[in-house]
Design an enzyme around this catalytic site. Sequence first.
Site, PDB file in Angstrom:
ATOM      1  N   SER A 146       0.851  -1.183   0.000  1.00 41.88           N
ATOM      2  CA  SER A 146       0.000   0.000   0.000  1.00 41.88           C
ATOM      3  C   SER A 146       0.887   1.233   0.000  1.00 41.88           C
ATOM      4  O   SER A 146       2.045   1.172   0.438  1.00 41.88           O
ATOM      5  CB  SER A 146      -0.893   0.001   1.249  1.00 41.88           C
ATOM      6  OG  SER A 146      -1.510   1.259   1.449  1.00 41.88           O
TER       7      SER A 146
ATOM      8  N   LYS B  21       2.537  -2.933   6.000  1.00 35.14           N
ATOM      9  CA  LYS B  21       2.679  -2.696   4.574  1.00 35.14           C
ATOM     10  C   LYS B  21       4.086  -2.216   4.210  1.00 35.14           C
ATOM     11  O   LYS B  21       4.575  -2.491   3.114  1.00 35.14           O
ATOM     12  CB  LYS B  21       1.615  -1.698   4.106  1.00 35.14           C
ATOM     13  CG  LYS B  21       0.200  -2.267   4.147  1.00 35.14           C
ATOM     14  CD  LYS B  21       0.091  -3.546   3.333  1.00 35.14           C
ATOM     15  CE  LYS B  21      -1.307  -4.096   3.264  1.00 35.14           C
ATOM     16  NZ  LYS B  21      -1.413  -5.317   2.427  1.00 35.14           N
TER      17      LYS B  21
ATOM     18  N   TYR C 254      -1.358  -1.034  10.707  1.00 34.53           N
ATOM     19  CA  TYR C 254      -1.545  -1.497   9.327  1.00 34.53           C
ATOM     20  C   TYR C 254      -0.415  -0.996   8.434  1.00 34.53           C
ATOM     21  O   TYR C 254       0.164  -1.756   7.637  1.00 34.53           O
ATOM     22  CB  TYR C 254      -2.891  -1.003   8.817  1.00 34.53           C
ATOM     23  CG  TYR C 254      -3.140  -1.220   7.342  1.00 34.53           C
ATOM     24  CD1 TYR C 254      -3.537  -2.459   6.864  1.00 34.53           C
ATOM     25  CD2 TYR C 254      -2.994  -0.173   6.431  1.00 34.53           C
ATOM     26  CE1 TYR C 254      -3.784  -2.648   5.506  1.00 34.53           C
ATOM     27  CE2 TYR C 254      -3.234  -0.350   5.081  1.00 34.53           C
ATOM     28  CZ  TYR C 254      -3.635  -1.598   4.626  1.00 34.53           C
ATOM     29  OH  TYR C 254      -3.864  -1.783   3.280  1.00 34.53           O
TER      30      TYR C 254
END
Length: 254
Positions: free
Chosen positions: A147, A164, A160
Amino acid sequence: MEKINFNLDNKIALITGASRGIGEAIAITLADYGAHCILVSRKVDALEDVVTKIASRGGKADVMACHVGDLKQIEGLFAKIKERHGMLDILINNAATNPYFGEMLGADEGIWNKTFDVNLKGPFFMIQQAARLMETGGGGAIVNVSSINGVKPALLQGVYSITKAAIISMTQAFAKELAGKKIRVNALLPGLVATNFSKAIIDNEAIHDIAVKMIPLNRHAQPREIAGVVLYLVSDAASFTTGASFVVDGGALA
């Protein structure tokens, strides 16, 4: 000069998180170009609609259940793939989770473990299993879906975002180790895409307006706009591409 080849005929492709969104779009696209797609999700029922869509376009797919955060299930998945297909050419590590939206100071161990198990540990061991199978077939291609959060952490998405960022590093490390086995490993870094993951942003007009103001193309993407990059990365057109991170974000990181 030979014509650039995107043909995936006779290739076996495994796509995790294939029941919707980016995973679904990738699976349909790879099948359109000739790959037999193995669709993976925690529940096979969620995949039947994607199989129907692929079949209606003349493609081939089958489904297998696997929780990618569970190592025993990963081992079982690859045992089935070896038994059913005997080979694997393509792995798309797409499955991910983001169970916590808030400050990192408020994240407990359970949140950390769940996020890392699915987003990082799972893809690591998926690659490990896939590489062994790919090596017996003479090589393959792996795409890890990261991401833009892995480059620039998003507000209230710290845990998160850390996973990534780690995916990008893992991609580079595996690219170096597996190059000698003719296995290419690259990362895909999407920006804001219309998926269930981003539903809270896209469905909120005020938040969405703020988000797209940071995107030079002034809009969010549709999943199909991400799939074309993956097609390139797993095809012979990308035969000299490994260890790279491909940003598809409408210019947000520019």
